[in-house]
Write a protein that holds these residues in place. Structure first.
Motif, PDB file in Angstrom:
ATOM      1  N   GLY A 181       0.794  -1.227   0.000  1.00  0.00           N
ATOM      2  CA  GLY A 181       0.000   0.000   0.000  1.00  0.00           C
ATOM      3  C   GLY A 181       0.825   1.276   0.000  1.00  0.00           C
ATOM      4  O   GLY A 181       0.283   2.359  -0.170  1.00  0.00           O
ATOM      5  N   LEU A 187      -4.121   0.023  -0.198  1.00  0.00           N
ATOM      6  CA  LEU A 187      -3.984  -0.370  -1.603  1.00  0.00           C
ATOM      7  C   LEU A 187      -4.943   0.452  -2.459  1.00  0.00           C
ATOM      8  O   LEU A 187      -6.105   0.640  -2.073  1.00  0.00           O
ATOM      9  N   ASP A 215       1.546   3.020  -4.293  1.00  0.00           N
ATOM     10  CA  ASP A 215       1.636   1.557  -4.184  1.00  0.00           C
ATOM     11  C   ASP A 215       2.965   1.066  -4.753  1.00  0.00           C
ATOM     12  O   ASP A 215       3.504   1.660  -5.691  1.00  0.00           O
TER      13      ASP A 215
END
Ligand code: CU
Length: 352
Positions: A181, A187, A215
């Motif tokens: 993430g 995420l 990400d």
């Protein structure tokens, strides 16, 4: 293995010869040929039962001796110990019951073999005996099932308490990709319909989603030791299964949905490499590799232990080789590794 095959072939040959002598005997027209077993036949069968008992006990002892060392080393996750203990207790109970019942079965088969003039004692039922042999398995099995359900509920409890690290495992024929993430540990949205190979958007991240920009997409799974990880699994094409045997973890990856599994790694890769079972396995493997190299076969480089993510659902012709290395390390090493990785937006910018 070769020795085993030779023994196996010899046994088959022996059986074939024995069958041939039987055919030969049958072809001779004997006058006293009877289909009813006589005392000699029964005695013969009684001894064979004993021989079979010795065979199954022998093969059990042999398997313990030969294959215990190829089992997995101690569990490297928090729930793994609990899982292994449940497995061990189940096996001990099964093994204990199996050993006793097989001995009784074969011994009685021998002791009460047919003899001329011997008559079987017949009774229709015995309530007390039936009660005993029903209630004991009921109690034992109910106990195991309840304990199993309790353990299962514990292991499958995926919650967001204790600030878990969020990692996506993305499966496709025939490789794995992991996604973190980033700094926010969230995420970004993703969908297979948004995959854009020309822009290197291989996981179909939503480029408009601000959560996606930081990400990190990688081909090697790094995990900090002692921190809970919540995995979110996706599949691009067919059913796959993310199997991390050292952590006693497995979850199917299903196209069109996100599946989850959570565990806390407790032993770093460096620590696991010092585990006596692992050291032993590395030694044995490298010995085999050296022998192969001496014979001019492949694989001469020494092998080093690493945790591994495997596919455990037969998903196509290269399924056997669908794997990704897992590295469990200290928080500092993990942070340094994360820092060295490109974010999604950096990758996109470098390509455009
Ligand atoms: Cu697969």
């Amino acid at each position: 293995m070769t020795t085993f095959l030779i023994i196996f072939v010899l046994v088959l040959v022996a059986i074939a010869i024995w069958q041939m002598t039987k055919i030969f005997e049958l072809s001779k027209l004997k006058t006293e040929d009877s289909q009813v077993a006589n005392d000699k036949d029964n005695r013969y069968n009684g001894y064979l039962l004993f021989a079979f008992l010795i065979f199954i006990y022998g093969i059990t002892i042999f398997s313990f001796y030969k294959y215990t060392k190829v089992l997995l080393p101690e569990a490297a996750s928090e729930h793994g110990g609990e899982y292994d203990y449940l497995m061990l207790v189940s096996f001990i109970i099964i093994f204990f019951v199996q050993t006793i019942t097989q001995a009784l079965l074969h011994y009685f088969g021998y002791k009460y073999k047919g003899e001329k003039g011997k008559k079987a004692l017949f009774f229709a039922d015995n309530d007390r005996l039936e009660f005993i042999w029903t209630i004991i398995p009921v109690i034992v099995l109910a106990g195991l099932i309840l304990w199993g359900l309790y353990t299962w509920t514990n292991i499958m409890d995926i919650n967001d308490e204790d600030d878990p690290l969020i990692v996506e495992l993305y499966a496709q024929q025939f490789n794995w990709t992991a996604r973190y993430g980033g700094a926010d540990n969230v995420l970004g949205g993703a969908n297979v319909r948004m995959i854009d190979i020309d822009k290197a958007n291989v996981l179909g991240l939503d480029e408009a989603d601000p959560y996606a920009s930081d990400d990190i997409i990688v081909k090697e799974l790094h995990l900090p030791v002692g921190r809970k990880v919540n995995f979110k699994m996706r599949s691009q094409d067919v059913l796959h299964s993310a199997y991390m045997p050292h952590f006693r973890a497995q979850m199917n990856c299903v196209p069109g949905m996100i599946t989850e599994f959570s565990f806390t790694p407790t032993i770093t890769t460096a620590e696991m490499r010092l585990n006596p079972d692992v050291v032993d396995k590395v030694k044995r493997t490298n010995k085999i590799r050296a022998e192969r190299a001496a014979n001019g076969e492949e694989n001469s480089d020494p092998w080093e232990f690493d945790y591994i993510l495997l596919c455990n659902k037969i998903c196509g012709k290269s399924h056997y080789n669908m794997q990704m290395k897992i590295i469990v390390e200290s928080q500092e090493d993990y942070d340094a590794w994360v820092k060295s990785q490109q974010t999604f937006s950096q990758t996109m910018a470098s390509i455009q």
